[in-house]
Design a protein around this motif. Structure first.
Motif, PDB file in Angstrom:
ATOM      1  N   GLN A 278       0.826  -1.206   0.000  1.00 53.76           N
ATOM      2  CA  GLN A 278       0.000   0.000   0.000  1.00 53.76           C
ATOM      3  C   GLN A 278       0.860   1.257   0.000  1.00 53.76           C
ATOM      4  OE1 GLN A 278      -2.734  -0.308   3.312  1.00 53.76           O
ATOM      5  NE2 GLN A 278      -3.520  -2.302   2.630  1.00 53.76           N
ATOM      6  N   HIS A 279       1.908   1.264   0.811  1.00 58.45           N
ATOM      7  CA  HIS A 279       2.788   2.430   0.850  1.00 58.45           C
ATOM      8  C   HIS A 279       3.611   2.546  -0.433  1.00 58.45           C
ATOM      9  CE1 HIS A 279       2.338   3.874   5.038  1.00 58.45           C
ATOM     10  NE2 HIS A 279       2.022   2.612   5.298  1.00 58.45           N
ATOM     11  N   LEU A 280       4.005   1.420  -0.993  1.00 60.54           N
ATOM     12  CA  LEU A 280       4.791   1.436  -2.229  1.00 60.54           C
ATOM     13  C   LEU A 280       3.985   2.029  -3.381  1.00 60.54           C
ATOM     14  CD1 LEU A 280       7.446   0.681  -3.624  1.00 60.54           C
ATOM     15  CD2 LEU A 280       6.485  -1.594  -4.040  1.00 60.54           C
ATOM     16  N   GLU A 281       2.700   1.719  -3.429  1.00 63.85           N
ATOM     17  CA  GLU A 281       1.853   2.259  -4.491  1.00 63.85           C
ATOM     18  C   GLU A 281       1.741   3.771  -4.397  1.00 63.85           C
ATOM     19  OE1 GLU A 281      -1.715   0.076  -3.967  1.00 63.85           O
ATOM     20  OE2 GLU A 281      -1.005  -1.692  -5.075  1.00 63.85           O
ATOM     21  N   GLY A 282       1.846   4.297  -3.172  1.00 61.21           N
ATOM     22  CA  GLY A 282       1.816   5.753  -3.013  1.00 61.21           C
ATOM     23  C   GLY A 282       3.093   6.414  -3.508  1.00 61.21           C
ATOM     24  N   ILE A 283       4.203   5.691  -3.444  1.00 67.14           N
ATOM     25  CA  ILE A 283       5.488   6.232  -3.899  1.00 67.14           C
ATOM     26  C   ILE A 283       5.679   6.007  -5.394  1.00 67.14           C
ATOM     27  CG2 ILE A 283       7.994   6.038  -3.641  1.00 67.14           C
ATOM     28  CD1 ILE A 283       7.472   5.168  -0.726  1.00 67.14           C
ATOM     29  N   LEU A 284       5.296   4.817  -5.876  1.00 66.29           N
ATOM     30  CA  LEU A 284       5.395   4.475  -7.296  1.00 66.29           C
ATOM     31  C   LEU A 284       4.001   4.107  -7.811  1.00 66.29           C
ATOM     32  CD1 LEU A 284       8.631   2.245  -7.296  1.00 66.29           C
ATOM     33  CD2 LEU A 284       8.433   4.644  -7.977  1.00 66.29           C
ATOM     34  N   PRO A 285       3.159   5.096  -8.041  1.00 68.39           N
ATOM     35  CA  PRO A 285       1.793   4.793  -8.500  1.00 68.39           C
ATOM     36  C   PRO A 285       1.798   4.080  -9.847  1.00 68.39           C
ATOM     37  CG  PRO A 285       2.247   7.171  -8.570  1.00 68.39           C
ATOM     38  CD  PRO A 285       3.404   6.535  -7.905  1.00 68.39           C
TER      39      PRO A 285
END
Length: 328
Positions: A278-285
């Motif tokens: 979830q946090h990774l998707e915020g950094i690399l959408p």
């Protein structure tokens, strides 16, 4: 022939084995035990379950050589560079702190290739899934017990595990540590974190200008690396100009922050992995879902108080139990 056991197949254990083989004036039978399923310790390189040619470094990401260690350990760096096990880090790592005179290196075949090199040099018999539980004195020998199988006798035992694991050992070894030494050992503390390795299909595109990036504004993620690009081995991701491979998919690794690791240390790996996603998707959408993942819990990631550890080592090595020591 003396029997020597090294407990731990990480960098310390493997290098210790190689040096024992090289420096001892007489032949010895050398064995290395590790509780994990492969060598590496905190320098582990994991393979994709879908394609073993696709790998990711779950522990150390690169080797930093300071001017002091460049001089003190020059022969090691010269050998590793000459063999192609290490190469200079040339790919961009955003947010990396560099001090004057420091040099950074990567391992093209994965950081665990360093450990495998030293184990090969040692000629030791290496056994995995051997978890040491007790060490006792038996007629001037060390009787080492593991969680499975009968105990074995050794003349010398070298422990290279994290300090908390040494303190958990049962048997006579516990009585060989003085009260003062035990207090020093108990004062050694470690950070904890998770590492998540992600493996993608060949042709996956992630248009970023870096091979690694330190993250300072996220409570979960501290570091991201496009592992193939970091190691500069003919990346299989399309990065603006980088050519694409039709055979091997790209790999990516995420290291969490220490506060996140500590607060989620006893959570299930599956739950932690989903939070990292979830946090990774915020950094690399727009990052696609990987075809395979490996989530590694580093309970003992890095030492937080290095000075205390070396005091402990000196005390143990100078004590009467000179055959039982934890190597740095």
């Amino acid at each position: 022939m003396a029997r020597v056991l090294i407990v731990g197949a990480g960098l310390t254990g493997s290098l210790c084995a190689a040096l024992i083989r090289k420096e001892l004036p007489r032949p010895v039978h050398l064995a290395v035990w590790d509780e994990a399923g492969d060598s590496g310790g905190r320098m582990t390189t994991a393979r994709s379950p879908c394609n073993p040619q696709s790998t990711v470094d779950l522990g150390a990401q690169y080797i930093t050589c300071t001017p002091h260690y460049a001089k003190q350990h020059q022969s090691f760096y010269v050998d590793l560079l000459a063999l192609g096990i290490l190469k200079p880090l040339t790919s961009p790592i955003e947010g990396m702190m560099m001090k004057e005179g420091d040099c950074n290196f990567v391992a093209p075949q994965g950081v665990s290739s360093i450990i495998k090199h030293y184990l090969d040099e040692s000629g030791a018999d290496v056994y995995f899934r051997h978890c040491v539980t007790q060490i006792n004195l038996r007629n001037d020998k060390w009787e080492v017990s593991k969680d499975k199988g009968p105990p074995e006798l050794f003349d010398i035992v070298v422990l290279t595990m994290p300090v908390p694991q040494i303190l958990q050992l049962q048997g006579d070894v516990a009585n060989l540590i003085s009260k003062c030494q035990r207090q020093q050992l108990e004062s050694v503390s470690y950070s904890s974190r998770y590492a998540l390795g992600l493996f993608y299909e060949a042709g996956t595109k992630i248009d970023v200008p870096w091979a690694g990036q330190y993250i300072t504004s996220n409570p979960c993620i501290r570091f991201i690396s496009i592992d193939n690009k970091k190691r500069n081995i003919g990346c299989v991701l399309v990065f603006l100009i980088t050519p694409e491979s039709s055979e091997i998919g790209p790999s990516l690794v995420v290291h969490t922050t220490v506060p996140f690791g500590v607060s989620h240390l006893e959570h299930s790996t599956e739950a932690v992995q989903e939070l990292i996603f979830q946090h990774l998707e915020g950094i690399l959408p727009g990052l696609p879902r990987p075809v395979a993942t490996i989530c590694q819990k580093w309970r003992h990631s890095q030492k937080l108080n290095r000075e205390e550890k070396y005091i402990v080592l000196e005390a143990i090595l100078e004590g009467p139990e000179t055959q039982m020591a934890r190597m740095p």
